[in-house]
Scaffold this motif. Structure first.
Motif, mmCIF file in Angstrom:
data_model
loop_
_atom_site.group_PDB
_atom_site.id
_atom_site.type_symbol
_atom_site.label_atom_id
_atom_site.label_comp_id
_atom_site.label_asym_id
_atom_site.label_seq_id
_atom_site.Cartn_x
_atom_site.Cartn_y
_atom_site.Cartn_z
ATOM 1 N N SER A 1 0.833 -1.193 0.000
ATOM 2 C CA SER A 1 0.000 0.000 0.000
ATOM 3 C C SER A 1 0.877 1.256 0.000
ATOM 4 N N ALA A 2 0.273 2.384 -0.364
ATOM 5 C CA ALA A 2 1.016 3.634 -0.445
ATOM 6 C C ALA A 2 1.519 4.070 0.924
ATOM 7 N N VAL A 3 2.612 4.797 0.914
ATOM 8 C CA VAL A 3 3.154 5.381 2.143
ATOM 9 C C VAL A 3 3.148 6.891 1.969
ATOM 10 N N ILE A 4 2.636 7.594 2.969
ATOM 11 C CA ILE A 4 2.533 9.050 2.900
ATOM 12 C C ILE A 4 3.405 9.669 3.989
ATOM 13 N N SER A 5 4.216 10.616 3.600
ATOM 14 C CA SER A 5 5.008 11.388 4.556
ATOM 15 C C SER A 5 4.355 12.751 4.705
ATOM 16 N N GLN A 6 3.915 13.084 5.895
ATOM 17 C CA GLN A 6 3.221 14.349 6.138
ATOM 18 C C GLN A 6 4.047 15.191 7.103
ATOM 19 N N LYS A 7 4.186 16.479 6.739
ATOM 20 C CA LYS A 7 4.973 17.392 7.561
ATOM 21 C C LYS A 7 4.293 18.740 7.675
ATOM 22 N N PRO A 8 4.415 19.487 8.768
ATOM 23 C CA PRO A 8 5.029 19.041 10.011
ATOM 24 C C PRO A 8 4.088 18.135 10.790
ATOM 25 N N SER A 9 4.583 17.464 11.800
ATOM 26 C CA SER A 9 3.723 16.604 12.598
ATOM 27 C C SER A 9 2.908 17.433 13.591
ATOM 28 N N ARG A 10 3.445 18.558 13.996
ATOM 29 C CA ARG A 10 2.711 19.455 14.880
ATOM 30 C C ARG A 10 3.313 20.846 14.798
ATOM 31 N N ASP A 11 2.504 21.835 15.133
ATOM 32 C CA ASP A 11 3.000 23.205 15.158
ATOM 33 C C ASP A 11 2.099 24.045 16.048
ATOM 34 N N ILE A 12 2.688 25.038 16.636
ATOM 35 C CA ILE A 12 1.952 26.031 17.411
ATOM 36 C C ILE A 12 2.153 27.358 16.712
ATOM 37 N N CYS A 13 1.055 27.993 16.313
ATOM 38 C CA CYS A 13 1.148 29.187 15.471
ATOM 39 C C CYS A 13 0.388 30.349 16.100
ATOM 40 N N GLN A 14 0.832 31.532 15.755
ATOM 41 C CA GLN A 14 0.157 32.747 16.206
ATOM 42 C C GLN A 14 -1.055 33.016 15.323
ATOM 43 N N ARG A 15 -2.097 33.539 15.916
ATOM 44 C CA ARG A 15 -3.279 33.892 15.123
ATOM 45 C C ARG A 15 -2.902 34.916 14.060
ATOM 46 N N GLY A 16 -3.543 34.821 12.932
ATOM 47 C CA GLY A 16 -3.284 35.730 11.823
ATOM 48 C C GLY A 16 -2.204 35.258 10.871
ATOM 49 N N THR A 17 -1.444 34.248 11.262
ATOM 50 C CA THR A 17 -0.390 33.720 10.387
ATOM 51 C C THR A 17 -0.933 32.559 9.560
ATOM 52 N N SER A 18 -0.080 31.999 8.711
ATOM 53 C CA SER A 18 -0.464 30.870 7.855
ATOM 54 C C SER A 18 0.503 29.716 8.050
ATOM 55 N N LEU A 19 0.012 28.524 7.837
ATOM 56 C CA LEU A 19 0.842 27.321 7.928
ATOM 57 C C LEU A 19 0.597 26.465 6.697
ATOM 58 N N THR A 20 1.655 25.982 6.107
ATOM 59 C CA THR A 20 1.546 25.075 4.964
ATOM 60 C C THR A 20 1.938 23.671 5.375
ATOM 61 N N ILE A 21 1.059 22.742 5.084
ATOM 62 C CA ILE A 21 1.255 21.330 5.404
ATOM 63 C C ILE A 21 1.565 20.596 4.118
ATOM 64 N N GLN A 22 2.543 19.712 4.172
ATOM 65 C CA GLN A 22 2.970 18.995 2.975
ATOM 66 C C GLN A 22 2.696 17.505 3.104
ATOM 67 N N CYS A 23 2.302 16.904 1.995
ATOM 68 C CA CYS A 23 2.167 15.447 1.936
ATOM 69 C C CYS A 23 2.874 14.920 0.697
ATOM 70 N N GLN A 24 3.749 13.970 0.924
ATOM 71 C CA GLN A 24 4.504 13.318 -0.143
ATOM 72 C C GLN A 24 4.128 11.848 -0.161
ATOM 73 N N VAL A 25 3.716 11.360 -1.328
ATOM 74 C CA VAL A 25 3.315 9.959 -1.473
ATOM 75 C C VAL A 25 4.402 9.210 -2.229
ATOM 76 N N ASP A 26 4.596 7.951 -1.885
ATOM 77 C CA ASP A 26 5.677 7.190 -2.519
ATOM 78 C C ASP A 26 5.262 6.566 -3.848
ATOM 79 N N SER A 27 4.071 6.885 -4.320
ATOM 80 C CA SER A 27 3.612 6.409 -5.616
ATOM 81 C C SER A 27 2.718 7.467 -6.233
ATOM 82 N N GLN A 28 2.484 7.347 -7.538
ATOM 83 C CA GLN A 28 1.643 8.334 -8.209
ATOM 84 C C GLN A 28 0.169 8.048 -7.950
ATOM 85 N N VAL A 29 -0.557 9.060 -7.571
ATOM 86 C CA VAL A 29 -1.978 8.912 -7.283
ATOM 87 C C VAL A 29 -2.749 10.031 -7.964
#
Lengths: 116, 113
Positions: A1-29
């Motif tokens: 089955s596919a393996v997904i790497s997701q980052k970051p695992s956790r974050d604490i952010c200030q209100r009004g800011t933005s956070l980008t979450i990444q997901c990398q899959v080990d196969s094409q989907v």
């Protein structure tokens, strides 16, 4: 089955800011899914991301707040913009996966976001 | 809401006992799946049962599906402390021309060693 790497695992952010979450899959989907899970709750689908086209958002979620990129068949990002404490949740990416008993879904390990 | 309802919301049992979780849903389905989630991490697919199936086994897992009652149950036999997790059912529907997955509210299982 596919393996997904997701980052970051956790974050604490200030209100009004933005956070980008990444997901990398080990196969094409073809499709990748982004979910939100508020504390102690079930999963709610935010959007479906197809490579080469705009993401399809579910009711209650808009592109300005949750922009998604899908530059190729193995990678996607979700940005949580202009964050408020109400955005504190676990965010999960997922892909469809054909397993032994049928077409299920594989999930990333999740991003636990706390907005202060 | 189309979200499935699961009961109980929480379940605490002794190691070695069986655990049964129930899921009810509202719409037509193509299949129903069960997932496990440890401590707010990613979900792990456990088992899938198609709408034309009534019962399925996988190791210590037994799933039943009653489409007339729009309900499913997950039985974990001879539970272990490592089974402590939240369990979610998910219904999959293709009737709208696209794939729609809806997760239930979840059952939090605690297995006491």
């Amino acid at each position: 089955s596919a393996v997904i790497s997701q980052k970051p695992s956790r974050d604490i952010c200030q209100r009004g800011t933005s956070l980008t979450i990444q997901c990398q899959v080990d196969s094409q989907v073809t499709m990748m899914f982004w979910y939100r899970q508020q504390p102690g709750q079930s999963l709610t689908l935010i959007a479906t991301a197809n490579q080469g086209s705009e993401a399809t958002y579910e009711s209650g979620f808009v592109i300005d707040k949750f922009p998604i990129s899908r530059p190729n068949l193995t990678f996607s990002t979700l940005t949580v913009s202009n964050m408020s404490p109400e955005d504190s949740s676990i965010y999960l990416c997922s892909v469809g996966d054909r397993g032994r008993d049928g077409y299920g879904y594989t999930f990333g390990s999740g991003t636990r976001l706390t907005v202060v | 809401s189309q979200q499935g309802e699961e009961d109980p919301q929480a379940l605490s049992i002794q190691e070695g006992e069986n655990a049964t979780m129930n899921c009810s849903y509202k719409t037509s389905i193509n299949n129903l799946q069960w997932y496990r989630q440890n401590s707010g991490r990613g979900l792990v697919h456990l088992i899938l049962i198609r709408s034309n199936e009534r019962e399925k086994h996988s190791g210590r897992l037994r799933v039943t599906l009653d489409t007339s009652k729009k309900s499913s149950s997950l039985l974990i036999t001879a539970s272990r402390a490592a089974d402590t997790a939240s369990y979610f059912c998910a219904t999959v529907d293709y009737s709208g021309g696209y794939q729609k997955v809806t997760f239930g509210t979840g059952t939090k299982l605690q297995v006491i060693p």
